[in-house]
Design an enzyme around this catalytic site. Structure first.
Site, PDB file in Angstrom:
ATOM      1  N   LYS A   1      -5.873   1.077  10.561  1.00  0.00           N
ATOM      2  CA  LYS A   1      -6.664   1.162  11.791  1.00  0.00           C
ATOM      3  C   LYS A   1      -8.151   1.222  11.465  1.00  0.00           C
ATOM      4  CE  LYS A   1      -2.944   4.112  13.584  1.00  0.00           C
ATOM      5  NZ  LYS A   1      -2.604   5.474  14.020  1.00  0.00           N
TER       6      LYS A   1
ATOM      7  N   PHE B   1       0.542   6.936   5.014  1.00  0.00           N
ATOM      8  CA  PHE B   1       1.179   6.334   6.180  1.00  0.00           C
ATOM      9  C   PHE B   1       2.125   5.209   5.781  1.00  0.00           C
ATOM     10  CE2 PHE B   1       1.050   4.342  10.526  1.00  0.00           C
ATOM     11  CZ  PHE B   1       1.647   5.415  11.152  1.00  0.00           C
ATOM     12  N   GLY B   2       1.773   4.458   4.754  1.00  0.00           N
ATOM     13  CA  GLY B   2       2.687   3.441   4.242  1.00  0.00           C
ATOM     14  C   GLY B   2       3.989   4.063   3.779  1.00  0.00           C
TER      15      GLY B   2
ATOM     16  N   LYS C   1     -10.353   6.372  17.943  1.00  0.00           N
ATOM     17  CA  LYS C   1      -9.897   7.770  17.881  1.00  0.00           C
ATOM     18  C   LYS C   1     -10.337   8.453  16.592  1.00  0.00           C
ATOM     19  CE  LYS C   1      -6.308   7.171  14.828  1.00  0.00           C
ATOM     20  NZ  LYS C   1      -5.751   8.016  13.759  1.00  0.00           N
TER      21      LYS C   1
ATOM     22  N   GLU D   1     -10.853   6.884   7.551  1.00  0.00           N
ATOM     23  CA  GLU D   1     -11.276   5.580   8.067  1.00  0.00           C
ATOM     24  C   GLU D   1     -12.424   5.688   9.068  1.00  0.00           C
ATOM     25  OE1 GLU D   1     -10.608   2.685   7.105  1.00  0.00           O
ATOM     26  OE2 GLU D   1      -8.510   2.376   6.579  1.00  0.00           O
TER      27      GLU D   1
ATOM     28  N   PHE E   1     -10.634  -2.429   2.407  1.00  0.00           N
ATOM     29  CA  PHE E   1     -10.119  -3.086   1.193  1.00  0.00           C
ATOM     30  C   PHE E   1      -9.183  -4.250   1.522  1.00  0.00           C
ATOM     31  CE2 PHE E   1     -10.871   1.415   0.163  1.00  0.00           C
ATOM     32  CZ  PHE E   1     -11.811   1.271  -0.850  1.00  0.00           C
TER      33      PHE E   1
ATOM     34  N   GLY F   1       0.815  -1.205   0.000  1.00  0.00           N
ATOM     35  CA  GLY F   1       0.000   0.000   0.000  1.00  0.00           C
ATOM     36  C   GLY F   1       0.846   1.252   0.000  1.00  0.00           C
TER      37      GLY F   1
ATOM     38  N   THR G   1      -5.372  13.390  16.644  1.00  0.00           N
ATOM     39  CA  THR G   1      -6.367  13.292  15.592  1.00  0.00           C
ATOM     40  C   THR G   1      -7.534  14.258  15.814  1.00  0.00           C
ATOM     41  OG1 THR G   1      -5.803  10.937  15.533  1.00  0.00           O
ATOM     42  CG2 THR G   1      -7.669  11.608  14.230  1.00  0.00           C
TER      43      THR G   1
END
Length: 386
Positions: A148, A54-55, A232, A322, A125, A50, A289
């Site tokens: 997450k 973040f990846g 979160k 997310e 996914f 991915g 966040t």
């Protein structure tokens, strides 16, 4: 293109040399940061599944340590562009990534050569993706998940989804904590936690990833860390709605604090330790966040609070928030699993966010519902697992 692929693929020592060269400053001066506690591992090959923000952040951390990293992206044209330009055309597109990172759409080869796998595919996914690639994952190769949330179909955390798909004959770890991808790539100070029932794996991953800029703590409480990472994002949607409605700082602080209580309750009934949520994966990630300007979920909630329609926001954004899917899945999971009396009084924020997203009420109505709830002892169940 192909020459670079031949040169870099499967050649960890060569790629380590490239990575170390990349640590040199733009003017050719060697940066003076010392990392005496973290010797460079030799022969390790990380495969990041991915190429989202973040990846890419985790790939950057590894490459900056001199570790060979391959990032699997969806299209070969994208891989070619990123190998040549050392940046993503959409995500963090203004930031240059370590030139030793190799990008490919050939997941078969990338997985076969991996000694560690980093799963960075969005939660909803994940199942379809892993079904497609799992036969190419070598037996026993450890997997670290950095996605997450709660899967909507099965109402499962990622620790359940991944083990269900990849079996119990390998070790798993889960990374979480307050960490905006942009700041990771920029080399700004960050602290996260890796959870694994395999303490040796958690320790190894901590050593691979840690530097003076990136600190990695460890825990065995996988469920607690997973719950923190999922809830979160839902709280960030609520925080954004609060700001979008112009409710002020008092309301925001109260909302987030009460949201953390709901997070602890979820962790406890799923088998996690509530104390874990006092750490980086709970309070830490929630603060970032809910209050951070780079938060996708907070910004999504902000737009909802200002009156935009859910459909319009979804159509105008390229990155996955997310919390949207997770909020609805989490509400269903709580109703299914927590059989205690008046469950709605224990999770008003999580349920409220889900109802707003489902179009059952407006953000204003959600706030009114929370503010008119019965009053009681604030700490009546705070110490339920200590």
């Amino acid at each position: 293109g192909s020459e670079r692929m031949v040169e870099m693929r499967g050649s960890a020592p060569r790629r380590t040399a490239v990575a170390m060269e990349a640590i040199r400053g733009r003017r050719g001066q060697l940066q003076t940061k010392r990392m005496p506690d973290y010797p460079m591992p030799v022969g390790q090959q990380f495969c990041v599944l991915g190429g989202g923000s973040f990846g890419l952040g985790i790939a950057q951390v590894l490459a900056n340590k001199g570790i060979a990293v391959t990032v699997v992206v969806r299209k070969e044209e994208l891989a070619k562009f990123m190998n040549e330009e050392h940046r993503h055309p959409r995500y963090l597109s203004d930031l240059t990534l370590n030139p030793s990172i190799f990008y490919t759409a050939d997941y078969k080869t990338a997985l076969q050569e991996a000694t560690y796998i980093v799963h960075a595919v969005p939660v909803q996914f994940t199942r379809d993706f892993l079904k497609k690639v799992r036969k190419h994952i070598p037996p026993g190769t450890p997997v670290m998940c950095i996605s997450k949330g709660v899967e909507t179909k099965s109402l499962s955390l990622m620790c359940e989804v991944i083990e269900d798909l990849l079996g119990d004959q390998r070790s798993y770890a889960y990374l979480s904590g307050p960490s905006f991808a942009r700041e990771i790539v920029e080399g700004m100070a960050t602290a996260v936690v890796v959870a694994s029932e395999d303490q040796a794996l958690a320790s190894d991953l901590s050593k691979f990833l840690s530097s003076e800029d990136f600190r990695v703590f460890t825990t065995t409480d996988v469920v607690g860390v997973e719950v923190g990472g999922a809830v979160k994002n839902v709280l960030a949607l609520a925080a954004g709605m609060s700001d979008g409605l112009g409710l002020g700082s008092n309301a925001l602080a109260a909302l987030v604090t009460r949201g953390l209580v709901e997070m602890r309750r979820v962790s406890t009934f799923l088998g996690g330790r509530s104390s874990t949520l006092s750490g980086l994966s709970g309070c830490g990630d929630t603060f970032l966040t809910c209050f951070g300007p780079l938060s996708r979920n907070r910004n999504f909630g902000l737009r909802l609070g200002k009156g935009e329609r859910l459909k319009d926001i979804l159509e105008s954004t390229t990155e996955v928030a997310e919390g949207v899917e997770t909020a609805m899945a989490l509400a269903k999971l709580i109703k299914k699993s927590d059989k205690s009396f008046r469950c709605d009084l224990k999770y008003p924020i999580i349920f409220g966010v889900a109802q707003v997203l489902e179009g059952k009420m407006t953000p204003e109505q959600g706030l009114n519902q929370i503010m008119t709830m019965p009053l009681r002892n604030e700490a009546y169940d705070f110490d339920f697992d200590e």
